[in-house]
Design a protein around this motif. Structure first.
Motif, PDB file in Angstrom:
ATOM      1  N   LEU A 164       0.810  -1.210   0.000  1.00 55.65           N
ATOM      2  CA  LEU A 164       0.000   0.000   0.000  1.00 55.65           C
ATOM      3  C   LEU A 164       0.847   1.265   0.000  1.00 55.65           C
ATOM      4  O   LEU A 164       0.464   2.272  -0.586  1.00 55.65           O
ATOM      5  CB  LEU A 164      -0.934   0.015   1.209  1.00 55.65           C
ATOM      6  CG  LEU A 164      -1.957  -1.117   1.287  1.00 55.65           C
ATOM      7  CD1 LEU A 164      -2.806  -0.960   2.542  1.00 55.65           C
ATOM      8  CD2 LEU A 164      -2.839  -1.146   0.044  1.00 55.65           C
ATOM      9  N   ARG A 165       1.995   1.216   0.667  1.00 56.78           N
ATOM     10  CA  ARG A 165       2.801   2.435   0.760  1.00 56.78           C
ATOM     11  C   ARG A 165       4.264   2.073   0.963  1.00 56.78           C
ATOM     12  O   ARG A 165       4.584   1.161   1.736  1.00 56.78           O
ATOM     13  CB  ARG A 165       2.306   3.309   1.922  1.00 56.78           C
ATOM     14  CG  ARG A 165       2.993   4.658   2.019  1.00 56.78           C
ATOM     15  CD  ARG A 165       2.433   5.473   3.173  1.00 56.78           C
ATOM     16  NE  ARG A 165       3.199   6.701   3.361  1.00 56.78           N
ATOM     17  CZ  ARG A 165       3.044   7.527   4.398  1.00 56.78           C
ATOM     18  NH1 ARG A 165       2.131   7.254   5.318  1.00 56.78           N
ATOM     19  NH2 ARG A 165       3.779   8.608   4.520  1.00 56.78           N
ATOM     20  N   VAL A 187      18.769  -2.198  10.254  1.00 52.07           N
ATOM     21  CA  VAL A 187      19.534  -2.455   9.038  1.00 52.07           C
ATOM     22  C   VAL A 187      20.745  -1.538   9.016  1.00 52.07           C
ATOM     23  O   VAL A 187      20.737  -0.451   9.599  1.00 52.07           O
ATOM     24  CB  VAL A 187      18.681  -2.257   7.763  1.00 52.07           C
ATOM     25  CG1 VAL A 187      17.554  -3.273   7.702  1.00 52.07           C
ATOM     26  CG2 VAL A 187      18.116  -0.847   7.693  1.00 52.07           C
ATOM     27  N   ARG A 188      21.803  -1.978   8.326  1.00 51.42           N
ATOM     28  CA  ARG A 188      23.086  -1.277   8.386  1.00 51.42           C
ATOM     29  C   ARG A 188      23.204  -0.122   7.408  1.00 51.42           C
ATOM     30  O   ARG A 188      24.098   0.711   7.555  1.00 51.42           O
ATOM     31  CB  ARG A 188      24.209  -2.278   8.123  1.00 51.42           C
ATOM     32  CG  ARG A 188      24.251  -3.445   9.101  1.00 51.42           C
ATOM     33  CD  ARG A 188      25.334  -4.431   8.686  1.00 51.42           C
ATOM     34  NE  ARG A 188      25.402  -5.577   9.583  1.00 51.42           N
ATOM     35  CZ  ARG A 188      26.230  -6.604   9.422  1.00 51.42           C
ATOM     36  NH1 ARG A 188      27.056  -6.604   8.388  1.00 51.42           N
ATOM     37  NH2 ARG A 188      26.228  -7.599  10.273  1.00 51.42           N
ATOM     38  N   SER A 189      22.348  -0.076   6.421  1.00 51.65           N
ATOM     39  CA  SER A 189      22.508   0.902   5.348  1.00 51.65           C
ATOM     40  C   SER A 189      21.190   1.622   5.088  1.00 51.65           C
ATOM     41  O   SER A 189      20.109   1.128   5.441  1.00 51.65           O
ATOM     42  CB  SER A 189      22.986   0.191   4.071  1.00 51.65           C
ATOM     43  OG  SER A 189      22.930   1.042   2.962  1.00 51.65           O
ATOM     44  N   THR A 190      21.288   2.811   4.488  1.00 49.33           N
ATOM     45  CA  THR A 190      20.090   3.556   4.096  1.00 49.33           C
ATOM     46  C   THR A 190      19.735   3.315   2.637  1.00 49.33           C
ATOM     47  O   THR A 190      18.923   4.036   2.065  1.00 49.33           O
ATOM     48  CB  THR A 190      20.301   5.067   4.316  1.00 49.33           C
ATOM     49  OG1 THR A 190      21.446   5.505   3.577  1.00 49.33           O
ATOM     50  CG2 THR A 190      20.491   5.373   5.786  1.00 49.33           C
ATOM     51  N   GLU A 191      20.339   2.314   2.002  1.00 50.87           N
ATOM     52  CA  GLU A 191      19.987   1.973   0.625  1.00 50.87           C
ATOM     53  C   GLU A 191      18.609   1.328   0.589  1.00 50.87           C
ATOM     54  O   GLU A 191      18.212   0.601   1.495  1.00 50.87           O
ATOM     55  CB  GLU A 191      21.022   1.008   0.037  1.00 50.87           C
ATOM     56  CG  GLU A 191      22.420   1.568  -0.050  1.00 50.87           C
ATOM     57  CD  GLU A 191      23.416   0.520  -0.498  1.00 50.87           C
ATOM     58  OE1 GLU A 191      23.054  -0.680  -0.508  1.00 50.87           O
ATOM     59  OE2 GLU A 191      24.549   0.887  -0.828  1.00 50.87           O
ATOM     60  N   GLY A 192      17.878   1.594  -0.494  1.00 49.66           N
ATOM     61  CA  GLY A 192      16.601   0.938  -0.696  1.00 49.66           C
ATOM     62  C   GLY A 192      15.414   1.723  -0.183  1.00 49.66           C
ATOM     63  O   GLY A 192      15.522   2.871   0.251  1.00 49.66           O
ATOM     64  N   VAL A 193      14.243   1.088  -0.263  1.00 48.95           N
ATOM     65  CA  VAL A 193      12.996   1.678   0.219  1.00 48.95           C
ATOM     66  C   VAL A 193      12.337   0.712   1.193  1.00 48.95           C
ATOM     67  O   VAL A 193      12.511  -0.506   1.094  1.00 48.95           O
ATOM     68  CB  VAL A 193      12.027   1.983  -0.951  1.00 48.95           C
ATOM     69  CG1 VAL A 193      12.636   3.009  -1.894  1.00 48.95           C
ATOM     70  CG2 VAL A 193      11.651   0.722  -1.707  1.00 48.95           C
ATOM     71  N   VAL A 194      11.604   1.262   2.128  1.00 47.32           N
ATOM     72  CA  VAL A 194      10.976   0.435   3.152  1.00 47.32           C
ATOM     73  C   VAL A 194       9.495   0.244   2.846  1.00 47.32           C
ATOM     74  O   VAL A 194       8.818   1.167   2.383  1.00 47.32           O
ATOM     75  CB  VAL A 194      11.164   1.058   4.555  1.00 47.32           C
ATOM     76  CG1 VAL A 194      10.503   2.416   4.652  1.00 47.32           C
ATOM     77  CG2 VAL A 194      10.632   0.131   5.636  1.00 47.32           C
ATOM     78  N   ILE A 195       9.011  -0.967   3.059  1.00 47.50           N
ATOM     79  CA  ILE A 195       7.568  -1.243   2.953  1.00 47.50           C
ATOM     80  C   ILE A 195       6.922  -0.664   4.207  1.00 47.50           C
ATOM     81  O   ILE A 195       7.041  -1.213   5.301  1.00 47.50           O
ATOM     82  CB  ILE A 195       7.284  -2.751   2.840  1.00 47.50           C
ATOM     83  CG1 ILE A 195       8.057  -3.354   1.671  1.00 47.50           C
ATOM     84  CG2 ILE A 195       5.782  -2.982   2.675  1.00 47.50           C
ATOM     85  CD1 ILE A 195       7.696  -2.801   0.321  1.00 47.50           C
TER      86      ILE A 195
END
Length: 373
Positions: free
Chosen positions: A277-278, A292-300
């Motif tokens: 949904l977001r 998590v160790r890194s700020t890479e990516g997007v979170v569900i």
């Protein structure tokens, strides 16, 4: 024509991209100065060959492309709520379009979706001043493109060009209907390639040009030196509402694919993952909360608990998506683009981080819901 205030960073980036550091000794010069022994010659970098022969006559290019560009008038209505009830308010818009195909007396005109809007009646004015009613074939709001069907034996389709072969500083010509003046030609260059604007589309990498584009040019043609269609003029950056030397066009390769699907199916099938949904960008604080160790990516950020393909596949709220079918995911726009352009019916492989673990999850791609313009 859409008008957007882009961040100042967009302008600043163009200046920094052109800066070159000079005045330092190169590696070969340093070796000579230090040892007194000439350094081996460094091969000069190869450069693309310049086109031979004189520049094409601009009038010839315009005469070839102009008959394929039409003026579009769209009339409709929208429902407006007032304290005492609802009423239908008339709407009217004008723009441009490009004839891309003709079979017998039937032709197809490609334009922007925002030119059509919620219109119920559309008229095109051809290069020979003939007015013809147009029928809507389909709209792809994700790419801001629409396809119309027109009947006339004199329709002259344009020749498609390959937008992937465009180079920065290559000259281009914009043809359209600015301020409803009709058949207006402006000249410029390709200012930049691969520009993005998620506020308009997450599936398009726009061509930036300094060819004058104004309100009413939407849906018109951007052509190269051979008179081939390389872009559909779509939006401008402007603080005044008029030309400021920064216009943007949907690349012809994307436009051609969209037009083919609209003609064949009446729509463009866009992909999604049911149940998500977001999503949200991952920052340092959120990464720490998720472990998590890194700020890479997007979170569900939000999903349907116990429902949908995402949940069934094992995705959970708080998971961080760092890859989609082998392509790194660095921001929300990249993830949305990956979903929307994935073939419907395929199975996508998501690279997921959950705490200290990282693993793959396979999830089916289904039809994205219809998006309002």
């Amino acid at each position: 024509m859409r008008r957007l205030l882009l961040p100042a960073a967009l302008v600043a980036a163009s200046f920094f991209a052109g800066m070159v550091v000079t005045g330092r000794l190169g590696p070969g010069e340093q070796a000579t100065a230090q040892s007194g022994v000439p350094a081996p010659a460094t091969p000069a970098p190869t450069r693309p060959a310049l086109p031979s022969g004189p520049l094409p006559e601009l009038a010839d290019v315009a005469e070839r492309a102009m008959p394929s560009v039409v003026n579009i008038s769209a009339v409709g209505s929208r429902q407006v709520q007032l304290p005492f009830g609802y009423f239908d308010e008339p709407t009217q818009s004008a723009g441009s379009g490009v004839i891309i195909k003709r079979t017998g007396d039937t032709g197809y005109v490609l334009t922007n979706a925002h030119v059509i809007g919620d219109a119920t009646e559309m008229t095109v004015v051809l290069f020979n001043r003939r007015e013809r009613p147009a029928e809507l074939v389909g709209i792809d709001p994700y790419a801001d493109l629409a396809l119309l069907r027109v009947k006339d034996p004199t329709l002259q389709p344009i020749t498609w060009g390959d937008s992937s072969r465009l180079r920065v500083a290559e000259w281009v010509m914009a043809i359209g209907n600015p301020y409803q003046l009709g058949e207006t030609v402006t000249l410029g260059i390709v200012s930049a390639l691969g520009r993005t604007n998620p506020q308009i589309s997450v599936v398009a990498d726009y061509i930036q040009t300094d060819a004058a584009i104004n309100p009413g040019n939407s849906g018109g043609a951007l052509v190269n030196r051979r008179g081939e269609l390389v872009g559909i003029n779509t939006w401008i950056y402007s603080q005044s509402g008029g030309y400021q030397g920064i216009g943007f066009a949907v690349p012809s390769n994307l436009a051609r694919d969209v037009a083919t699907q609209l003609e064949r199916f009446g729509k463009v099938r866009r992909g999604t993952i049911a149940g998500i949904l977001r999503i949200a960008p991952l920052n340092t604080a959120l990464a720490a909360d998720l472990g998590v160790r890194s700020t890479e990516g997007v979170v569900i950020y939000r999903m349907r608990r116990g429902q949908g393909d995402a949940w069934a596949a094992g995705i959970r709220a708080g998971d961080v998506i760092v890859g989609f079918n082998g392509t790194p995911i660095t921001d929300t726009e990249g993830f949305e683009r990956a979903m929307l352009t994935a073939p419907v019916g395929s199975v996508a492989t998501l690279r997921v981080r959950r705490g200290r673990e990282e693993f793959d999850i396979k999830v089916p791609i289904t039809d994205a819901p219809v998006r309002n313009q």
